[in-house]
Design a protein around this motif. Structure first.
Motif, PDB file in Angstrom:
ATOM      1  N   UNK A 330       0.845  -1.184   0.000  1.00 52.54           N
ATOM      2  CA  UNK A 330       0.000   0.000   0.000  1.00 52.54           C
ATOM      3  C   UNK A 330       0.889   1.246   0.000  1.00 52.54           C
ATOM      4  N   UNK A 331       0.300   2.402  -0.249  1.00 55.37           N
ATOM      5  CA  UNK A 331       1.060   3.653  -0.161  1.00 55.37           C
ATOM      6  C   UNK A 331       1.227   4.046   1.296  1.00 55.37           C
ATOM      7  N   UNK A 332       2.354   4.655   1.599  1.00 57.66           N
ATOM      8  CA  UNK A 332       2.604   5.176   2.944  1.00 57.66           C
ATOM      9  C   UNK A 332       2.926   6.658   2.803  1.00 57.66           C
ATOM     10  N   UNK A 333       2.098   7.511   3.405  1.00 55.20           N
ATOM     11  CA  UNK A 333       2.311   8.944   3.360  1.00 55.20           C
ATOM     12  C   UNK A 333       2.255   9.447   4.795  1.00 55.20           C
ATOM     13  N   UNK A 334       3.288  10.167   5.210  1.00 59.03           N
ATOM     14  CA  UNK A 334       3.295  10.636   6.594  1.00 59.03           C
ATOM     15  C   UNK A 334       3.979  11.984   6.680  1.00 59.03           C
ATOM     16  N   UNK A 335       3.507  12.796   7.605  1.00 54.40           N
ATOM     17  CA  UNK A 335       4.195  14.059   7.893  1.00 54.40           C
ATOM     18  C   UNK A 335       5.440  13.732   8.706  1.00 54.40           C
ATOM     19  N   UNK A 336       6.544  14.379   8.372  1.00 57.01           N
ATOM     20  CA  UNK A 336       7.787  14.072   9.049  1.00 57.01           C
ATOM     21  C   UNK A 336       7.749  14.472  10.511  1.00 57.01           C
ATOM     22  N   UNK A 337       7.113  15.585  10.846  1.00 57.91           N
ATOM     23  CA  UNK A 337       7.173  16.089  12.209  1.00 57.91           C
ATOM     24  C   UNK A 337       5.823  16.198  12.904  1.00 57.91           C
ATOM     25  N   UNK A 338       4.690  16.093  12.183  1.00 56.46           N
ATOM     26  CA  UNK A 338       3.414  16.386  12.814  1.00 56.46           C
ATOM     27  C   UNK A 338       2.280  15.818  11.986  1.00 56.46           C
ATOM     28  N   UNK A 406       0.148   4.553 -11.459  1.00 58.49           N
ATOM     29  CA  UNK A 406      -0.980   4.164 -10.627  1.00 58.49           C
ATOM     30  C   UNK A 406      -0.964   5.009  -9.356  1.00 58.49           C
ATOM     31  N   UNK A 407      -2.176   5.448  -8.957  1.00 64.02           N
ATOM     32  CA  UNK A 407      -2.318   6.137  -7.677  1.00 64.02           C
ATOM     33  C   UNK A 407      -2.412   5.085  -6.583  1.00 64.02           C
ATOM     34  N   UNK A 408      -1.511   5.187  -5.579  1.00 64.49           N
ATOM     35  CA  UNK A 408      -1.424   4.178  -4.532  1.00 64.49           C
ATOM     36  C   UNK A 408      -2.098   4.609  -3.227  1.00 64.49           C
ATOM     37  N   UNK A 409      -2.730   5.773  -3.239  1.00 65.89           N
ATOM     38  CA  UNK A 409      -3.427   6.214  -2.034  1.00 65.89           C
ATOM     39  C   UNK A 409      -3.144   7.662  -1.719  1.00 65.89           C
TER      40      UNK A 409
END
Length: 527
Positions: A330-338, A406-409
């Motif tokens: 799956x896609x993993x998207x995260x804010x680095x600090x918050x 492809x869009x992964x999320x």
């Protein structure tokens, strides 16, 4: 010395005898003794210079550690910076007293008595070294004795507040390293014992000694701080097998790699390493493992490290395991600090998709600008929409090996304004404050409490100052910048119990955020 109304002849005789006694006391202090005081004073000044050089070197070492291991150094660096500020403020106050005594007793003149320092003969001496009135006037009859007594106590307390944060030292043992202190007497007794009827040069020498204690205490504390860095790290006393891998899960079709090594291994003889029963090639104490899974599911391999005792030839085995999962990514998207992004700031964002190289992954933002800085790392800037946009979503897209994408999320982030800082008068937000604390403050400061972005600093651009004595008219002054003006310092010169200090209409600026008016001010009452 008033003559008085009763028995005037007798009173005149007593007054004359007092003048003669004072003159005899002054004459009894020989030139050799006075010059001996000056020699001691010069010796302490040289010691202070050496301590200053040592402290400067220690802070350079801090700077090097900050550039290589900021995460473990920052806390101790901040405490060292605080220690230096405490020491510098106290040292400067003492130097101001020394200058007033020297020039109040006649200043300096060319030296005609000899005496040496590094580089040649001492070129000047105090004119009024034998003056026994100025120290009495300053410290016994005047307010400086109480101020100095309070300063010594407050400086010592501030130093102890710093060492309370150093967990690796014994506070009771270390207490002797904080050499600045006033003996446990009342303020009046302390001032009389140290400054009653003493020559000016003796008073200067005592103040220089206190300066030396300040610098020595400072040096001992910052040495303890730099030695504390890494002191809590675990030192292994056993051989432990370690499996190092970039990730514990991989996508179908993606390679899984891991390094297996023996911590604290003997560099002169590599151990034997077996993974899943297969003997691996070992170089520099570690074996490299690589596999390409072709289906989903958990994986586990036994890891065995065999170490041979060079003296006895005895072999000892250390057993561990290597576990990882294989799954479709799956896609993993995260804010680095918050978990929010802030208007006007460079918001760090990381975008990755397991199973795909960073070069195959790209991120897109629904609002604002998303700028790539390195593999998988982006900076998101969101402008102020005046409340029209409350969220931004970041999507991850991948380039497929056969072409196309492809869009992964995607993931949503809330958009917020940078919070306004909290104003401080010295270390006080509001409440009660002592006269000694008031005299130490030269600036109005603002701080962002518990804000995720390091390095974002507001600076005060203007404020309104009101001093309301308990009796009398209030003084209202406007300040430009953060520094208290000379008029404000003059208004604060003689604070009395019950007087109030009000700082309001505070404006502060920060890079990329602009100027903001703070919603709260500072209200202090002299205790």
């Amino acid at each position: 010395m008033a003559v008085g109304k009763t028995n005037p002849m007798r009173q005149q005789m007593i007054n004359m005898m007092y003048l003669v006694l004072t003159a005899l006391l002054a004459l009894n202090v020989s030139a050799e003794i006075l010059l001996a005081f000056q020699t001691v004073n010069e010796g302490m000044e040289k010691s202070i210079k050496l301590i200053d050089s040592k402290n400067e070197f220690t802070m350079k070492q801090f700077d090097k550690l900050m550039s290589t291991s900021a995460s473990t150094t920052q806390e101790y660096f901040d405490l060292a910076t605080k220690t230096n500020k405490i020491a510098d403020d106290s040292y400067d106050y003492l130097q101001n007293l020394i200058d007033k005594i020297i020039y109040g007793s006649g200043g300096r003149e060319a030296n005609t008595h000899g005496g040496h320092e590094e580089g040649g003969i001492v070129d000047s001496v105090m004119v009024g070294m034998s003056n026994i009135e100025i120290a009495e006037r300053f410290f016994v009859n005047g307010p400086k004795g109480e101020e100095l007594f309070n300063l010594i106590g407050e400086t010592r307390k501030d130093f102890f507040d710093v060492i309370d944060n150093i967990e690796t030292i014994d506070k009771d043992v270390f207490a002797s390293n904080i050499t600045i202190k006033a003996e446990s007497k009342t303020k009046g007794e302390w001032a009389i014992q140290n400054f009653h009827m003493v020559p000016a040069i003796a008073a200067v020498t005592l103040l220089t000694k206190i300066q030396q204690d300040v610098r020595t205490s400072q040096a001992n504390i910052i040495d303890a701080l730099i030695n504390a860095i890494g002191a809590e790290d675990v030192s292994f006393d056993q051989l432990i097998p370690v499996v190092l891998t970039e990730k514990s899960a991989v996508a179908v079709g993606e390679k899984y790699t891991a390094d297996v090594l023996l911590a604290a291994y003997d560099s002169k003889k590599d151990p034997e390493i077996f993974i899943g029963g297969n003997k691996m090639e070992v170089k520099n104490g570690k074996a490299h493992f690589e596999v390409t899974p072709n289906s989903q599911g958990p994986r586990e391999n036994e890891v065995k490290i065999v170490v041979t005792n060079k003296k006895t030839g005895e072999k000892k085995e250390y057993i561990s395991s290597m576990k990882y999962d294989v799954f479709n990514a799956p896609a993993i998207i995260s804010a680095t600090k918050m978990n929010v992004v802030y208007i006007g700031l460079d918001n760090p964002i990381s975008v990755s998709v397991p199973g795909f190289q960073p070069s195959q992954v790209s991120g897109r933002a629904s609002y604002g600008s998303l700028r790539k800085t390195s593999a998988g790392k982006y900076i998101l800037n969101v402008p102020d929409s005046r409340g029209r946009v409350h969220e931004v979503n970041i999507s991850a897209n991948v380039s497929l090996p056969g072409g196309g994408g492809r869009n992964m999320g995607k993931k949503n982030f809330r958009i917020k304004n940078v919070p306004k800082p909290t104003p401080y008068f010295g270390s006080k937000e509001s409440g009660e404050i002592s006269p000694g604390e008031i005299r130490m403050v030269n600036f109005i400061t603002v701080r962002l409490e518990d804000f995720a972005f390091e390095g974002l600093k507001y600076r005060v651009s203007k404020f309104r100052f009101v001093y309301q004595p308990r009796r009398g008219n209030a003084k209202l002054l406007n300040g430009n910048g953060a520094r208290l003006s000379s008029a404000m310092k003059q208004a604060l010169g003689s604070p009395q119990k019950g007087d109030r200090i009000i700082i309001d209409n505070i404006w502060a600026t920060a890079p990329k955020v602009g100027r903001k008016r703070l919603p709260t001010g500072i209200i202090l009452t002299v205790k």
